[in-house]
Scaffold this active site. Structure first.
Site: not given
Length: 117
Positions: A83-85, A87, A112
């Site tokens: 996961i990141c902020q 995608g 996120m």
């Protein structure tokens, strides 16, 4: 002429957002029931500052810029959920993992920004 440049930029970002070959893509709603599964590895590839600001408890922070140096700490036999902020970085991370021999890689779409935990 300008529209060609704009089209090229849009195409580039659309290509960057495409999931890497063989990488599963899930929504944040699909992620929620997976969090209790101890057989999975959860990796957040955002910066330490982003991670510190808000993160999902089960995810370990391994920033994208150091991911390659930490591959030996990950288990190739376990599924990895990244996961990141938004995608984008997690999609890049998924590609790095696949190229490094990880076969079971899942990217969280929307990251996120989409998480309502």
């Amino acid at each position: 002429m300008e529209w060609i440049i704009i089209l090229a930029i849009v195409a580039f970002f659309a290509w960057r957002m495409m999931p890497s070959k063989g990488v599963k893509s899930i929504s944040t709603d699909e992620l929620k029931p997976m969090l209790k599964d101890k057989t999975k590895q959860f990796i957040d590839v955002r910066t330490p500052a982003e991670y510190k600001g808000r993160h999902i408890h089960e995810f370990k922070n391994v920033p994208l810029n150091i991911l390659k140096s930490k591959l030996d700490k990950l288990d190739k036999n376990k599924e990895i959920v990244v996961i990141c902020q938004s995608g984008m970085r997690s999609s890049q991370a998924a590609g790095i993992l696949k190229k490094s021999g990880f076969t079971n890689v899942t990217n969280v779409r929307g990251g996120m920004s989409a998480w309502r935990g």
